[in-house]
Design an enzyme around this catalytic site. Sequence first.
Site, PDB file in Angstrom:
ATOM      1  NE  ARG A  12     -11.841  19.134 -37.594  1.00  0.00           N
ATOM      2  CZ  ARG A  12     -11.525  17.890 -37.251  1.00  0.00           C
ATOM      3  NH1 ARG A  12     -12.318  17.203 -36.454  1.00  0.00           N
ATOM      4  NH2 ARG A  12     -10.441  17.324 -37.707  1.00  0.00           N
ATOM      5  CB  ALA A  83     -22.429  15.662 -39.086  1.00  0.00           C
ATOM      6  CB  ILE A  85     -17.716   9.342 -38.141  1.00  0.00           C
ATOM      7  CG1 ILE A  85     -18.825   8.280 -38.013  1.00  0.00           C
ATOM      8  CG2 ILE A  85     -17.992  10.548 -37.265  1.00  0.00           C
ATOM      9  CD1 ILE A  85     -18.918   7.650 -36.628  1.00  0.00           C
ATOM     10  CG  ASP A  88     -12.705   3.367 -43.477  1.00  0.00           C
ATOM     11  OD1 ASP A  88     -13.907   3.665 -43.334  1.00  0.00           O
ATOM     12  OD2 ASP A  88     -11.908   4.044 -44.152  1.00  0.00           O
ATOM     13  CE1 TYR A 147     -18.248   8.228 -44.931  1.00  0.00           C
ATOM     14  CE2 TYR A 147     -17.987   7.491 -47.192  1.00  0.00           C
ATOM     15  CZ  TYR A 147     -18.054   8.513 -46.265  1.00  0.00           C
ATOM     16  OH  TYR A 147     -17.932   9.822 -46.679  1.00  0.00           O
ATOM     17  CE1 TYR A 179      -9.884   9.014 -51.834  1.00  0.00           C
ATOM     18  CE2 TYR A 179     -10.804   8.505 -53.997  1.00  0.00           C
ATOM     19  CZ  TYR A 179     -10.316   8.091 -52.778  1.00  0.00           C
ATOM     20  OH  TYR A 179     -10.257   6.754 -52.477  1.00  0.00           O
TER      21      TYR A 179
END
Length: 241
Positions: A12, A83, A85, A88, A147, A179
């Site tokens: 993805r 990978a 995740i 937050d 993060y 971004y």
Amino acid sequence: MARVALVTGGTRGIGAAISKALKAAGYTVAASYAGNDAAAEAFKKDTGIPVYKWDVASFDACAAGVKKVEADIGPVDVLINNAGITKDGAFHKMTVDQWNAVINTNLGSLFNMTRQVIEGMRARKFGRVINISSINGQKGQFGQVNYSAAKAGDIGFTKALALENAKGGITVNVICPGYINTEMVQAVPKDVLEKSILPQIPTNRLGEPEEIARAVVFLAADEAGAITGSTLSINGGQYMV
């Protein structure tokens, strides 16, 4: 014989673009994923790239997963640690579970995955390890202490591992996207994107996953052997180092 590339989180978003680009460049590609079976099956059907399911936060799962990949398609020459995740939240409200999940997946996975392939790369005197970090590992980000810490750790991991393996034909580099136009960013409300995010980016646009993928293909090439320990920022000029 085509070199074998393994992409974590490879079905993805940025990972899918990387997997497709490497296949187009002539690599034999395997893509791992953690949980979205439907997306993985759709990716496999669309691309013909084999997919493997395991949790990169688990050393034992990575050992078993890489062993299966190598039994199926051959020793891994190129590893893309993509990978990741997010969980937050402001640090003063962050739970230990939020901290551990992000650190283990976004930083611990680099050890868990790379440890499985580094000895083989050293024996064959060739290897490419490309880690996908983040602009927020360079500059920090409100609500992302976990993060940002993990992604900054990815950069330190890259530099140290590059030093240890430079004489052995193995390069280790890190890419820090800003971004990027993925599902996660598309979920941001349009007014927030247009009023708060895009004005911070000098190019006034989001990056595309394919732009990250092209950089990966470049760094993975045999001809990129003089590039190691490098941090490549792809963020539209949002943060310059």
